[in-house]
Design a protein around this motif. Structure first.
Motif, short mmCIF file in Angstrom:
data_model
loop_
_atom_site.label_atom_id
_atom_site.label_comp_id
_atom_site.label_asym_id
_atom_site.label_seq_id
_atom_site.Cartn_x
_atom_site.Cartn_y
_atom_site.Cartn_z
N TRP A 87 2.29 1.78 -3.38
CA TRP A 87 1.26 2.27 -4.29
C TRP A 87 1.06 3.76 -4.11
N ALA A 88 1.18 4.22 -2.88
CA ALA A 88 0.92 5.63 -2.59
C ALA A 88 2.14 6.51 -2.81
N GLN A 137 0.84 -1.20 0.00
CA GLN A 137 0.00 0.00 0.00
C GLN A 137 0.87 1.25 0.00
N GLU A 138 1.92 1.20 0.80
CA GLU A 138 2.81 2.35 0.87
C GLU A 138 3.49 2.61 -0.48
N ASN A 148 4.30 8.66 -4.74
CA ASN A 148 4.26 9.37 -6.02
C ASN A 148 5.62 9.43 -6.69
#
Lengths: 362, 292, 269
Positions: free
Chosen positions: C57-58, C54-55, C60
């Protein structure tokens, strides 16, 4: 000097495929023996079994009476000449020849001397320091033989070594191989699909098909007394008739076919109920205008003739549409019948033989 | 050239030549020449460029030769790169031979596919993997302790760097040697064996001489990749094991002295050229044989 | 016999060790992506988590770097393929002496450390006041990736029969048509392989990019800076995804190869 080789009932399986099936034979010391057969008949496998690159699935290889099972190729008293010769391209000629001595720890001067001696034996003086790539096909051949002889093998194994040469050279090398074998007295085991090679060089020939040894005999016997249909049609040409034995009397049979009834000899092991075919060599067929008084004779039509120099092959068609061939001498005073001519094809009962089909894998 | 015009006409020929010239001149030769030129110029503030201080000298190279630390690091890089090259050769050769000549033709491609999986995962992740494994509290030491051994401080000295370099570049040794051995006619090996040669001698006299170009190619590639490696040392080195590329980075990024950086880069290039020539001389092969 | 047997097992044991050496590190690295701890490891095990994915994916910066990597790789392929192909054709038409000189220059970049290529590219364009950036990374990478394309195409050219070109010319084809319809189709397998290798070589490049990139990121540089500045298992999550993609690719390839083998066998029977 040389040793005998016994293949004691050997078979070789590759997975489900049986390449060699129960071959059982002794090759005598000092003999020139050929295995003859079409590609895929198992003859190369036999060579690799003798040289030790494989061990048979069943049976044993004995050389000089000693069981070779588990003995590596480098420990067997054999030398193999590969189909592509496998000369070492990065070594000069003399190192190639002396390689077997080098690995046995022979000193350099002796090696060099031995290489020179062998080069003389194979008629290649002053090539010692050349590269492999500088030699012609026939010369490479001789280097390969010299390299194999250098280790003084008891048995020499040759895997179609002449197949890469052109026709003239091949015929010349046949005589040369034969001469070298007689001079050295080493047992030669030769693999070939070329019947001419096998018949011309060998003391005995073993004909193979589908992993099975069909017949072992002298070249003369192989040609004149083939033991079954495969040997008859693989070695030399034959006219073949399909039919059935009607009766057998005193070694001679009456054989019924769709084009008539023939008298013929019976081959080994043939009884009245054996499925057989009739084999007649083209050189034993004569052509006449009228039917011969004695012997077999059938009406045929000439379809083609091929001029071969000292003889002429006349192609014929019988009444059932089957093609045959008669070989007639080239005699300018008596030209052969022309295309379209209706003639009789004749052969003696002595020259027709009824043979069983090839032995197959058990 | 006239052959090209005959085959493809003059306009296509000019396009071909233009592409090649762009590549060789603009991307390869002139940049290297500029690097060479830069390395003899002093590092100056922009306003002094072209001024009296802007002249050619060997000063940037003296910086290197007057720094015992840099010299030591340079030679350590050479030493350990050579060691890794040798280790890769020893590790790869048996496997290359096995894959080329022993294993059956059906299995070899499967083994290859497994072997080259790490190659698809980038070099930086390959050394990162070892960073995890070799950590003092990492899985390898846990395993050692599990079987009753003392934990080892792997990331100290050059240990971890050597392991990481071997892991990262082993395949660059394996593949060319495999290719070379594959092209050897198997009959040659059998002929040697049939003539009585032991396994060892067959390799020494037949297989190794034949695979020399592959060995040379592998050695040159692995040495160059090791000596020029930036990632592995920066991930796995300890303070006591510095790599020459780290000094170059220091000049380029921290010192912002591109001129001295160019001089050091040129030294690295020279080292690689010397190594290539040495291998070519030693194994008696040509450049054409190496780059395949 | 016994020593022979021993050798048989010894070499197989060695192959298994070798494979383990090559593959276990990847398993360790991938496995650590699921461990619920800040410092990436598989031991000790703190429990299963997908938090790091998740990290990732987040992140940028990671997405930007990934995008850059793809752009750079595409640009590198677009330049390397025509350059390498042209180089091979030119080389193939040269005679012995000039051929070996040009050949030497062409393959030199393969044997040059990436750092040297990066720095020389940076300095060369600096002379023309071109600032550092990914465009320089592209040019630097092309200098050696074009050489790979050249070698592949050159090997393929060896099996080309120039008589085909003459036949086409004789039949009235123009030079451009000969190139497009005769020569290039013969070279396509090599060109395609070159493009594929070029793409992945570019994507995994670190050394050249490091010195030429200016302030931009590619994936490798991003990972590199993460490793220096403080590692979290997000890197492992990324590694896991890359490994998974590779393994899936390998499985598909192997499956298709076996099927092709089986088909070929059927066709034989």
């Amino acid at each position: 000097m040389s040793e005998d080789v016994t293949l004691s009932n050997i078979s070789m399986d590759f997975g489900k495929f049986r390449a060699v099936d129960k071959v059982d034979i002794t090759i005598k010391a000092g003999e020139f023996f050929s295995f003859l057969g079409p590609s895929g008949c198992g003859k190369t496998t036999i060579l690799r079994l003798i040289s030790g690159f494989m061990d048979p699935t069943q049976g044993k290889v004995l050389i000089g009476g000693k069981d070779m099972t588990g003995t590596r190729p480098n420990e067997r008293p054999t030398a193999l000449i590969f189909q592509n010769l496998a000369l070492f391209p990065l070594m000069p000629i003399w190192e190639n020849i002396a390689f077997g001595l080098e690995v046995r720890g022979v000193d350099k001067a002796t090696r060099r001397a031995k290489a020179e001696e062998l080069l003389k034996l194979v008629d290649l003086h002053e090539s010692a320091d050349k590269k492999v790539s500088q030699l012609s096909g026939g010369q490479k051949q001789r280097v390969a033989i010299a390299r194999a002889l250098a280790v003084e093998p008891k048995v020499m194994l040759l895997d179609e070594p002449l197949s890469a040469l052109d026709l003239k050279l091949r015929q010349h090398m046949r005589a040369e191989l034969r001469a070298i074998q007689k001079r050295t007295g080493v047992t030669f085991i030769y693999i070939t699909h070329d019947q001419g090679e096998a018949l011309a060089m060998s003391d005995r020939v073993g004909v193979m098909s589908q992993g099975v040894l069909q017949q072992v005999a002298t070249p003369n016997e192989i040609y004149n007394q083939p033991s079954n249909g495969f040997v008859a049609s693989f070695v030399g040409e034959n006219n073949i008739f399909d039919g059935k034995i009607k009766s057998i009397k005193a070694g001679e049979a009456t054989y019924d076919t769709s084009v008539g009834s023939f008298a013929a000899k019976i081959g080994p092991g043939v009884t009245k109920d054996t499925p057989v075919r009739l084999y007649v060599r083209p050189e034993h067929c004569t052509l006449t205008k009228a039917a011969a008084k004695s012997g077999n004779s059938i009406p045929v039509e000439v379809t083609e003739s091929a001029f071969e120099g000292n003889f002429i092959n006349v192609f014929l068609k019988d009444n059932a549409g089957q093609t045959h061939m008669a070989q007639v001498q080239n005699d300018p005073t008596a030209p052969p019948p022309q295309r379209g001519a209706k003639v009789q094809m004749n052969f003696d009962a002595d020259h027709g033989v009824l043979l069983a089909h090839a032995k197959t894998r058990s | 050239m006239s052959e090209l015009i005959r085959r493809y006409g003059s306009s296509l020929t000019w396009i071909i030549i233009a592409f090649t010239a762009f590549w060789l001149l603009v991307l390869v030769l002139i940049p290297n020449f500029v690097l060479f030129e830069f390395s003899f110029k002093p590092y100056l503030p922009v306003d002094q460029l072209g001024g009296p201080k802007d002249f050619y000298s060997l000063n940037n190279y003296w910086t290197f030769f007057n720094s015992p630390i840099h010299i030591r690091i340079f030679f350590q890089t050479v030493l350990y790169s050579s060691a890794v090259t040798l280790l890769c050769l020893i590790l790869s050769y048996p496997l290359a031979y096995f894959l080329a000549k022993i294993v059956d033709a059906k299995t070899a491609p499967s083994i290859f596919l497994l072997l080259i999986i790490p190659l698809w995962v980038s070099e930086i992740l390959r050394s990162f993997a070892w960073f995890i494994i070799l950590a003092f509290n990492g899985p390898l030491n846990a395993m050692l302790q599990g079987i009753g051994l003392e934990p080892v401080r792997w990331i100290s000295g050059f240990n971890a760097v050597i392991i990481g370099l071997i892991y990262s570049y082993l395949l660059f040794m394996l593949l060319p040697i495999y290719n070379a051995i594959s092209s050897l006619d198997t009959n040659q090996i059998e002929a040697s064996e049939d003539l009585g040669a032991s396994l060892w001698r067959t390799h020494w006299r037949v297989v190794i001489p034949h695979s020399k170009p592959g060995i040379a190619s592998g050695c040159v590639m692995v040495f160059m990749l090791c000596a020029g490696s930036v990632i592995v040392p920066s991930t796995l080195a300890s303070p006591s094991s510095r790599w020459f590329t780290e000094i170059i980075q220091q000049w380029m990024f921290e010192g912002l002295d591109w001129n001295t950086g160019a001089a050091y880069a040129f030294l690295l290039l020279t080292l690689c050229i010397i190594f290539v020539s040495l291998v070519m001389r030693l194994l008696n092969v040509r450049l054409v044989d190496i780059a395949k | 016999m016994n020593s022979h047997r021993f050798g048989y097992y010894a070499i197989r044991f060695y192959v298994i060790l070798f494979l383990a050496f090559m593959l276990l590190p990847l398993i360790v690295m991938g496995g650590a992506a699921f461990n619920d701890t800040r410092f990436p490891s598989i031991y000790p095990w703190f429990g299963f988590t997908t938090h790091w994915f998740q990290e990732l994916w987040a992140d940028n910066r990671m997405w930007g770097a990934a995008r850059n990597t793809v752009f750079v790789a595409i640009a590198v392929v677009a330049l390397s393929v025509p350059i390498g192909t042209a180089g091979a054709i030119l080389l193939n038409s040269l005679q012995a002496r000039s051929r070996s000189i040009i050949y030497g220059i062409m393959v030199a970049p393969i044997l040059t450390p990436g750092a040297v290529i990066g720095i020389s590219t940076l300095l060369f364009w600096y002379k023309f006041n071109v600032p550092a950036g990914l465009h320089l990374s592209v040019l630097g990478q092309v200098s050696y990736i074009a050489a790979y394309v050249m070698l592949l195409v050159l090997a393929r050219l060896q099996s080309f029969d120039a008589g085909l070109e003459e036949a086409a010319l004789d039949l009235g084809a123009s030079h451009a048509q000969v190139m497009r319809r005769i020569l290039l189709p013969h070279l396509y397998p090599a060109i395609f392989a070159g493009a594929l290798i070029g793409f992945f070589q570019s994507a995994e490049n670190f050394n050249v990019t490091l010195f030429t990139r200016g302030n931009s990121d590619t994936l490798t540089v991003y990972v590199g800076s993460k490793i220096r500045s403080g590692i979290t298992p997000t890197i492992n999550a990324l590694a896991f995804l890359l490994i998974a993609a590779t393994v899936i690719g390998v499985i598909i390839y192997e499956f298709r190869r076996r099927r092709a083998d089986a088909m070929a066998k059927l066709a034989e029977d």
